[in-house]
Design an enzyme around this catalytic site. Structure first.
Site, PDB file in Angstrom:
ATOM      1  N   ALA A  14       0.824  -1.209   0.000  1.00 35.66           N
ATOM      2  CA  ALA A  14       0.000   0.000   0.000  1.00 35.66           C
ATOM      3  C   ALA A  14       0.858   1.259   0.000  1.00 35.66           C
ATOM      4  O   ALA A  14       0.601   2.199  -0.769  1.00 35.66           O
ATOM      5  CB  ALA A  14      -0.943  -0.005   1.204  1.00 35.66           C
ATOM      6  N   CYS A 133       3.019   7.019  11.342  1.00 33.41           N
ATOM      7  CA  CYS A 133       2.013   7.837  10.665  1.00 33.41           C
ATOM      8  C   CYS A 133       1.271   8.760  11.631  1.00 33.41           C
ATOM      9  O   CYS A 133       1.072   9.949  11.348  1.00 33.41           O
ATOM     10  CB  CYS A 133       1.023   6.954   9.922  1.00 33.41           C
ATOM     11  SG  CYS A 133       0.337   5.609  10.917  1.00 33.41           S
ATOM     12  N   SER A 163      -6.443   1.100   7.000  1.00 35.30           N
ATOM     13  CA  SER A 163      -5.326   1.062   6.052  1.00 35.30           C
ATOM     14  C   SER A 163      -3.991   1.191   6.761  1.00 35.30           C
ATOM     15  O   SER A 163      -2.950   0.900   6.174  1.00 35.30           O
ATOM     16  CB  SER A 163      -5.473   2.166   4.997  1.00 35.30           C
ATOM     17  OG  SER A 163      -5.768   3.401   5.608  1.00 35.30           O
ATOM     18  N   GLY A 164      -4.021   1.587   8.050  1.00 37.81           N
ATOM     19  CA  GLY A 164      -2.791   1.571   8.829  1.00 37.81           C
ATOM     20  C   GLY A 164      -2.246   0.165   8.990  1.00 37.81           C
ATOM     21  O   GLY A 164      -1.065  -0.022   9.299  1.00 37.81           O
ATOM     22  N   HIS A 247      -6.239   8.869   9.261  1.00 42.72           N
ATOM     23  CA  HIS A 247      -6.285   8.838  10.720  1.00 42.72           C
ATOM     24  C   HIS A 247      -6.798  10.169  11.261  1.00 42.72           C
ATOM     25  O   HIS A 247      -6.490  11.239  10.720  1.00 42.72           O
ATOM     26  CB  HIS A 247      -4.892   8.609  11.306  1.00 42.72           C
ATOM     27  CG  HIS A 247      -4.327   7.245  11.058  1.00 42.72           C
ATOM     28  ND1 HIS A 247      -5.057   6.188  10.568  1.00 42.72           N
ATOM     29  CD2 HIS A 247      -3.061   6.764  11.263  1.00 42.72           C
ATOM     30  CE1 HIS A 247      -4.268   5.120  10.480  1.00 42.72           C
ATOM     31  NE2 HIS A 247      -3.069   5.447  10.895  1.00 42.72           N
TER      32      HIS A 247
END
Length: 342
Positions: A14, A133, A163-164, A247
């Protein structure tokens, strides 16, 4: 302008895919492109600037066989630990997206909007670390406020998108939602997360430590202090939420000095790569649907504490695949080039 040969380790993941997108969007001075992965993904193709490139297997000799100037690593800490030194030995500067090197004293940990001067220390080991992130977007918002009012403590609760956890996290949420609408959610597997993520929130990201915080939470504590070169007190509670991407963070900031709210708005509005969205009368504030697929950190819900004049509360949202990973890595590379060409 000189062009730079680029390698991306974890090219089919990703973050790897986002790195190629960001490099193209910012018109990075790319020479040759070398997408790298494990043997499992070798042979696949990635597209960059309209051309297709075959993904090659990463080996210990890769960086001797190919001339690479900048190597982006985003394939897990163990991969970086083993192969990054070979990249450095082969003449590349490594920009590492994993947690492996972040807290090592002789490795700069960089958010270009906050501590670009630290990039100069790359010569010590040939490696620049990209922070976590959730840390990146937070310190981007903290920096101008610290310059204005002098931060002494930060308390943050994160609302982190699936998606983290990479592609598998996103796929798991989508599959569970499909199972919900098919009335079989109780049969749905959960592998990416320790509990069902669809229609749920999980106050648990990464492993729990002896102090009852998780590794993700302690990353925010330790990385913030290293990046900002300041012994700020930080406490974090990191929560996984059923959002695909971007996030969110609720941040409470305690300052040494009393806060002037108008000045706080001004410094956030002028913060580099920040966008202030804060108009309660129009129901305007940052949300994941606004931040997703952009390169800005969005800040809003800015308000002083009801009881203490030296406390400010803000809400912060950013796309963690871009701002929290790929975009920050590319911005580091851009700053590194500036430094090298001075």
């Amino acid at each position: 302008m000189r062009k730079y040969n680029i390698a991306v380790v974890g090219a089919t993941g990703a973050v790897g895919e986002e790195i190629f997108r960001v490099l193209e969007e910012v018109d990075f001075p790319v020479g040759d492109v070398l997408p790298l992965s494990s043997a499992r993904s070798a042979g696949m193709e990635i597209e960059f600037k309209g051309e297709k490139y075959k993904v090659k297997e990463l080996t210990e000799s890769t960086f001797q066989e190919y001339e690479v100037d900048i190597a982006f690593f985003s394939a897990g800490g163990s991969v970086s630990a083993h192969y990054a030194p070979f990249a450095v030995e082969g003449g590349a500067v490594v920009i590492d997206n994993t947690s492996h090197f972040r807290m090592q004293e002789d490795i700069p940990l960089v958010v270009p909007e906050v501590n670009p001067e630290d990039i100069a220390a790359w010569r010590e080991r040939g490696i620049i670390a990209n922070p976590n992130c959730s840390t990146i977007q937070m310190v981007q918002a903290l920096k101008p406020l610290d310059d204005a009012f002098d931060i002494v403590r930060v308390d943050v609760a994160t609302y982190q998108a699936v998606s983290g956890a990479g592609k598998s996290g996103m796929e798991e949420l989508v599959k569970q939602m499909q199972d919900f609408f098919a009335f079989r959610l109780d049969e749905s597997e959960h592998k990416a997360f320790v509990h069902q993520i669809a229609l749920n929130v999980i106050p648990h990201i990464d492993k729990f430590l002896d102090n009852r915080y998780t590794k993700e939470e302690m990353k925010m504590v330790n990385e913030t202090r290293k990046i900002m070169h300041k012994n700020i007190e930080v406490s974090a509670t990191c929560v996984r939420v059923p959002v695909l991407r971007s996030h969110s963070e609720a941040i409470t900031i305690t300052f040494r000095n009393d806060v002037d709210l108008n000045k706080a708005f001004e410094v956030l509005e002028n913060g580099k790569n920040l966008k202030l969205i804060d108009d309660p009368s129009q129901n305007l504030y940052p949300m994941p649907v606004i931040a997703t697929d952009t390169d800005y950190t969005y800040v809003g819900r800015v308000r002083k504490d009801n009881f203490r004049d030296n406390i400010l509360h803000i809400w912060c949202v950013a796309d963690q695949l871009r701002v929290g990973a790929a975009t920050n890595a590319v911005r580091i590379a851009q700053k590194w080039i500036e430094l090298e060409e001075e």
